[in-house]
Design a protein around this motif. Structure first.
Motif, PDB file in Angstrom:
ATOM      1  N   UNK A   1       0.826  -1.209   0.000  1.00 25.57           N
ATOM      2  CA  UNK A   1       0.000   0.000   0.000  1.00 25.57           C
ATOM      3  C   UNK A   1       0.858   1.256   0.000  1.00 25.57           C
ATOM      4  N   UNK A   2       1.902   1.273   0.793  1.00 24.79           N
ATOM      5  CA  UNK A   2       2.767   2.454   0.828  1.00 24.79           C
ATOM      6  C   UNK A   2       3.489   2.651  -0.498  1.00 24.79           C
ATOM      7  N   UNK A   3       3.813   1.550  -1.195  1.00 26.08           N
ATOM      8  CA  UNK A   3       4.451   1.658  -2.499  1.00 26.08           C
ATOM      9  C   UNK A   3       3.496   2.329  -3.501  1.00 26.08           C
ATOM     10  N   UNK A   4       2.242   1.904  -3.536  1.00 26.10           N
ATOM     11  CA  UNK A   4       1.290   2.494  -4.467  1.00 26.10           C
ATOM     12  C   UNK A   4       0.981   3.953  -4.117  1.00 26.10           C
ATOM     13  N   UNK A   5       0.873   4.256  -2.847  1.00 21.98           N
ATOM     14  CA  UNK A   5       0.635   5.646  -2.438  1.00 21.98           C
ATOM     15  C   UNK A   5       1.826   6.520  -2.810  1.00 21.98           C
ATOM     16  N   UNK A   6       3.027   6.021  -2.619  1.00 18.41           N
ATOM     17  CA  UNK A   6       4.237   6.773  -2.968  1.00 18.41           C
ATOM     18  C   UNK A   6       4.335   7.004  -4.465  1.00 18.41           C
ATOM     19  N   UNK A   7       4.013   5.998  -5.271  1.00 16.59           N
ATOM     20  CA  UNK A   7       4.020   6.161  -6.731  1.00 16.59           C
ATOM     21  C   UNK A   7       2.983   7.198  -7.152  1.00 16.59           C
ATOM     22  N   UNK A   8       1.819   7.174  -6.531  1.00 15.54           N
ATOM     23  CA  UNK A   8       0.775   8.159  -6.838  1.00 15.54           C
ATOM     24  C   UNK A   8       1.264   9.576  -6.554  1.00 15.54           C
ATOM     25  N   UNK A   9       1.840   9.793  -5.366  1.00 18.29           N
ATOM     26  CA  UNK A   9       2.323  11.131  -5.029  1.00 18.29           C
ATOM     27  C   UNK A   9       3.526  11.534  -5.873  1.00 18.29           C
ATOM     28  N   UNK A  10       4.364  10.580  -6.247  1.00 12.83           N
ATOM     29  CA  UNK A  10       5.499  10.882  -7.128  1.00 12.83           C
ATOM     30  C   UNK A  10       4.996  11.355  -8.485  1.00 12.83           C
ATOM     31  N   UNK A  11       3.971  10.708  -9.012  1.00 14.07           N
ATOM     32  CA  UNK A  11       3.383  11.107 -10.296  1.00 14.07           C
ATOM     33  C   UNK A  11       2.812  12.528 -10.212  1.00 14.07           C
ATOM     34  N   UNK A  12       2.104  12.798  -9.124  1.00 15.81           N
ATOM     35  CA  UNK A  12       1.501  14.126  -8.942  1.00 15.81           C
ATOM     36  C   UNK A  12       2.585  15.203  -8.848  1.00 15.81           C
ATOM     37  N   UNK A  13       3.604  14.982  -8.030  1.00 15.20           N
ATOM     38  CA  UNK A  13       4.632  16.007  -7.864  1.00 15.20           C
ATOM     39  C   UNK A  13       5.462  16.170  -9.129  1.00 15.20           C
ATOM     40  N   UNK A  14       5.671  15.091  -9.884  1.00 17.63           N
ATOM     41  CA  UNK A  14       6.422  15.207 -11.130  1.00 17.63           C
ATOM     42  C   UNK A  14       5.675  16.117 -12.101  1.00 17.63           C
ATOM     43  N   UNK A  15       4.380  15.897 -12.242  1.00 21.21           N
ATOM     44  CA  UNK A  15       3.606  16.655 -13.226  1.00 21.21           C
ATOM     45  C   UNK A  15       3.253  18.067 -12.774  1.00 21.21           C
ATOM     46  N   UNK A  16       3.083  18.278 -11.490  1.00 19.78           N
ATOM     47  CA  UNK A  16       2.667  19.598 -11.012  1.00 19.78           C
ATOM     48  C   UNK A  16       3.826  20.492 -10.591  1.00 19.78           C
ATOM     49  N   UNK A  17       4.960  19.913 -10.194  1.00 26.47           N
ATOM     50  CA  UNK A  17       6.055  20.728  -9.659  1.00 26.47           C
ATOM     51  C   UNK A  17       7.345  20.551 -10.457  1.00 26.47           C
TER      52      UNK A  17
END
Length: 68
Positions: free
Chosen positions: A20-36
């Motif tokens: 679960x932490x791996x999937x949550x981390x990938x989700x937040x990594x995707x968001x920060x890559x595209x937004x920041x």
């Protein structure tokens, strides 16, 4: 992330925590890559190109003024 999951879902086990932490981390990594990160890398590239072009013009004008 894993500590938060362990705090709230301690009874579900280590495998659940890690997956679960791996999937949550990938989700937040995707968001920060595209937004920041990606937009700021693009801004940096534009600044480098702009400064490179300005320095070319500066050297060209300097050579003209020195009659080189």
């Amino acid at each position: 992330m894993q500590q938060i999951l362990a705090l709230y879902f301690n009874d579900l086990g280590v495998a659940f925590n890690q997956i679960t932490s791996m999937f949550i981390s990938i989700f937040f990594a995707y968001i920060t890559w595209n937004l920041i990160e990606k937009p700021f890398i693009d801004i940096g590239k534009r600044l480098i190109i702009k400064n490179t072009n300005q320095s070319k013009f500066y050297v060209k004008d300097l050579k003209k003024s020195l009659n080189l």
